[in-house]
Write a protein that holds these residues in place. Structure first.
Motif, PDB file in Angstrom:
ATOM      1  N   SER A 422      50.669  42.030  72.338  1.00 20.81           N
ATOM      2  CA  SER A 422      51.460  43.171  71.853  1.00 20.81           C
ATOM      3  C   SER A 422      52.679  43.719  71.768  1.00 20.81           C
ATOM      4  CB  SER A 422      50.600  44.292  71.382  1.00 20.81           C
ATOM      5  OG  SER A 422      50.334  44.914  72.865  1.00 20.81           O
ATOM      6  N   GLU A 507      55.528  42.218  64.324  1.00 27.82           N
ATOM      7  CA  GLU A 507      55.003  44.421  64.920  1.00 27.82           C
ATOM      8  C   GLU A 507      56.636  44.013  65.595  1.00 27.82           C
ATOM      9  OE1 GLU A 507      52.988  46.813  68.394  1.00 27.82           O
ATOM     10  OE2 GLU A 507      52.503  44.700  68.227  1.00 27.82           O
ATOM     11  N   ALA A 529      51.385  52.223  71.791  1.00 26.04           N
ATOM     12  CA  ALA A 529      50.831  51.719  70.398  1.00 26.04           C
ATOM     13  C   ALA A 529      50.609  52.624  69.680  1.00 26.04           C
ATOM     14  CB  ALA A 529      49.730  50.643  71.157  1.00 26.04           C
ATOM     15  N   ASP A 539      51.745  47.166  63.008  1.00 24.11           N
ATOM     16  CA  ASP A 539      51.717  46.656  63.502  1.00 24.11           C
ATOM     17  C   ASP A 539      50.828  45.236  63.616  1.00 24.11           C
ATOM     18  OD1 ASP A 539      48.742  46.795  62.838  1.00 24.11           O
ATOM     19  OD2 ASP A 539      48.035  48.201  63.543  1.00 24.11           O
TER      20      ASP A 539
END
Length: 564
Positions: A422, A507, A529, A539
């Motif tokens: 991520s 993302e 996040a 996301d």
């Protein structure tokens, strides 16, 4: 943000006909001009407008006749009227000759140069007829291949470009690979993989079986089981094609194959061998140059995400990081950005491991750690080459990270990748490498985390009813339930178990002042996040659910690629 000039001509008509929205049309015009691609070809190749309505509208706009090439008898086409070079240069097809008139099929109604050159070379009056761009590509291939139909080549040997010196050196030991059945089988596997749109071919020996598998749309599936006795000869054939040493079976080898599958089309493969318990496993990666030329509109970014990426590319300095697992499309995202920046007034250098696709106008370097050319060494050399933009294939260690960040802080645009899950984890990975939080906060402009999801086949997908409670538990917004339809895969002759092609799920996080403060405070990935969501950045899961709500893919597929 980029300021676009007002629309005119065909682009304006497409907006008025509601085939494109104004922002997409403006972006398409700009990118087609930048890549020196006809607008019609750009729109079709990037699937922004369907080929048929685009051709019909263009014909009406320019007062030209329209012809459906699928209804054309290829045997009736005039032969040897114009040169192959001229056809390939201007992308047209001679349709008929009547007296002193030559009717030519074009997909780009603005291509006046083609008409002038045809008239000059033939002495005939060229009359343009509008045709669909995708059908024109296939028709030209069939015409130039004298009826072989492009990739439908049956037992015809492919034209394999092998280094002459290597071929001569291996001539004596290559006889095992020269029997016709093995050559035909290998050719068929390569052509089948190309036609299916596969990304990789795996030739795998085991104790009792030998199997061939393709990776198509990110999923492996078995396609053939030739006799186990043929395994050594298939391996030898593939190694000869790849200019490898066929006598070496104990060490891994790397090679490349360039196949000329028609007079107008060549395909490159990257080849690797691996000695296993029962013989050499060979994996071939299909390198598709067209994927590097895809416009940003074809990649699957939402409008807000695309705007963030374009804005980051327009900055004079800073760092853009793309993250995701192997096979998630990071290279295509980077190449797309590089192509947008690739103009004559910008000096671009890349360090890659290895260079997969050649990009004209960009200085590409293969890293080779065994010879002292690793990413860090390449970066140091780039900084002495007066660069504007630097692309590093991957940031793997502190040394590379420190040089890249220093370059981003001293007036250079730096693009690179990391292997994290991520955007938030990318920032913490840099910190764990030993990069000071201050340097991260002041150098990184944008982070893109991405996955590739299979797209539903538009011909056979069917609506799928899901209970409201399930939709809520999956994360769909409560205020949108009932306003969209989910679809599930079925499967037909035109797809692979209900799916055809892939699209990116992203993302895209811009490093805002609030995120900079959190990085400086050494917040963990969970806190970063959470702050990114508060700043309005979707996301991966949210972006994936949006694709399902749009009917592009299925909830099942989104769960496969985004659920941990």
């Amino acid at each position: 943000m980029t300021d676009f000039p007002p629309l005119s001509g065909l682009a304006r008509q497409l907006v008025l006909a509601e085939l494109l929205d104004e922002k997409t049309a403006q972006s398409a015009v700009a990118q087609a001009k930048r890549s020196q691609t006809p607008l019609v070809s750009y729109l079709v190749q990037n699937r922004l407008v369907k080929s048929r309505p685009l051709a019909e509208l263009a014909a009406e706009q320019f007062g030209l006749a329209f012809l459906d090439l699928s209804a054309l008898d290829k045997e009736s086409l005039p032969k040897e009227v114009v040169s192959e070079k001229l056809m390939q240069q201007h992308h047209f097809l001679p349709l008929a000759k009547r007296g002193n008139k030559l009717y030519i099929g074009l997909s780009d109604p603005t291509n006046q140069q083609a008409i002038n050159d045809v008239q000059f070379s033939t002495g005939l009056t060229a009359e343009p007829i509008l045709v669909e761009d995708d059908k024109l590509h296939d028709a030209i291939d069939r015409y130039l291949d004298n009826g072989t139909g492009g990739l439908d080549m049956g037992d015809i040997d492919l034209d394999v470009e092998i280094d002459a010196g290597e071929e001569k050196k291996q001539e004596a030991s290559a006889t095992d690979a020269d029997d016709a059945p093995v050559v035909r089988f290998v050719n068929k596997m390569l052509l089948d993989a190309i036609k299916r749109g596969s990304s990789d071919l795996h030739f795998e020996p085991y104790e009792r079986i030998y199997r061939v598998r393709f990776r198509t749309d990110g999923v492996m599936h078995e396609v053939a089981r030739p006799p186990i006795q043929l395994a050594p000869r298939i391996s030898a054939r593939l190694k000869v094609m790849s200019s490898m040493d066929i006598s070496e079976r104990r060490k891994p080898q790397d090679g490349r194959v360039k196949l000329k599958v028609s007079k107008t089309k060549s395909i490159d493969f990257r080849v690797n061998t691996l000695p296993t318990l029962w013989g050499e496993k060979i994996v071939m990666r299909i390198l598709d140059p067209s994927s590097a030329q895809m416009g940003i509109d074809a990649l699957g970014y939402e409008e807000g995400q695309k705007a963030l990426y374009m804005d980051a590319l327009s900055q004079p300095q800073g760092m853009i990081l793309v993250t995701g697992p192997t096979g998630s499309g990071k290279t295509v995202s980077l190449y797309t950005g590089l192509n947008i920046l690739n103009t004559e007034d910008i000096n671009i250098s890349t360090a890659e491991d290895p260079v997969e696709i050649n990009l004209e106008g960009i200085n590409q370097v293969n890293v080779n750690p065994r010879q002292g050319m690793d990413f860090a060494q390449a970066l140091r050399a780039f900084l002495r080459q007066d660069p504007d933009v630097i692309m590093v294939g991957e940031i793997r260690d502190l040394e590379t990270a420190e040089i890249a960040i220093k370059a981003a802080q001293t007036g250079h645009m730096v693009m690179s990748t990391l292997h994290t899950n991520s955007a938030a984890e990318t920032l913490t990975r840099l910190r764990n490498m030993g990069v000071p939080a201050f340097n991260i906060a002041t150098s990184v402009n944008l982070i893109i985390a991405q996955r590739l999801a299979r797209k539903l086949c538009p011909k056979c997908k069917k609506p799928h009813d899901v209970p409201r409670e399930t939709l809520l538990s999956e994360g769909f917004p409560a205020d949108q339930i009932g306003k969209f339809t989910l679809y599930s895969p079925i499967g037909c002759d035109d797809c692979n178990k209900g799916y055809r092609g892939r699209i990116g799920i992203y993302e895209v996080v811009k490093i805002t002042p609030a995120l900079q403060n959190l990085i400086m405070e050494e917040g963990n990935s969970i806190a970063i996040a959470r702050k990114a969501r508060e700043e309005g950045f979707n996301d991966l899961r949210t972006s994936g659910l949006l694709k399902a709500m749009q009917g592009v893919t299925s909830l099942e597929e989104i769960n496969r690629v985004t659920k941990d």
